[in-house]
Design a protein around this motif. Structure first.
Motif: not given
Length: 181
Positions: A167-181
């Motif tokens: 996010a701080s890079s301003g170059q890209a976005t990242l989708r992460t997997p949902p937390p496992s639980g």
């Protein structure tokens, strides 16, 4: 034309050779390479090959611990199986959303079909290969190292910090997997 149909078996052969060398105490790879700790990675057709080799039942012996698919060609099905039917493998998908060579939608489709934890790094306005040049390469390097450290070394610290880094890079976005639980 593509030889993608045969490439999973080629990857399996190379992995077998590396494992054999690592197990041979007279080989220079012995003690340097851990044959039980495998990640596959590739760009473009190499990304498609990575996915096919990981999910084709012909190559089950590879048993990768992690996958990195960078702007890969669509592999929704391997010659002998379907991604949705295979065991989950942690995967990092990387793609530029302005790629004119391999449509971004193909990576979205692969990400949606995977059952395992999937991280999806999107370079905003990124093309097919410009993630390998600065300043995007710094984000790519941070993402790949963090992902592989977490998956192969069991060290999640950098991966946990990756969303903020991206996010701080301003170059890209990242989708992460949902937390496992």
């Amino acid at each position: 034309s593509s030889d993608l149909r045969n490439q999973p078996a080629d990857v399996a052969f190379v992995v077998e050779q590396i494992r054999a060398a690592a197990a041979d105490d007279s080989d220079e790879m012995h003690g340097v390479v851990d044959g039980d700790c495998i990640a596959l990675a590739g760009h473009s057709l190499g990304g498609g090959t990575t996915m096919a080799a990981a999910y084709d039942p012909c190559c089950a012996g590879i048993a990768p611990d992690a996958l990195v698919d960078i702007a890969g060609v669509l592999v929704a099905d391997t010659p002998n199986g379907r991604l949705v039917d295979m065991d989950p493998i942690p995967t990092l998908i990387v793609h530029g959303d302005a790629d004119r060579t391999v449509p971004y939608a193909q990576s979205e489709q692969v990400a949606a079909s995977l059952r395992g934890p999937t991280w999806f790094l999107t370079f905003t306005g990124g093309g097919h290969s410009d993630m390998f040049a600065p300043p995007r390469s710094q984000v790519l390097d941070a993402a790949v190292v963090a992902f592989l450290d977490a998956q192969l070394k069991g060290d999640p610290v950098s991966l946990d910090a990756l969303p903020a880094t991206v996010a701080s890079s301003g170059q890209a976005t990242l989708r992460t997997p949902p937390p496992s639980g």
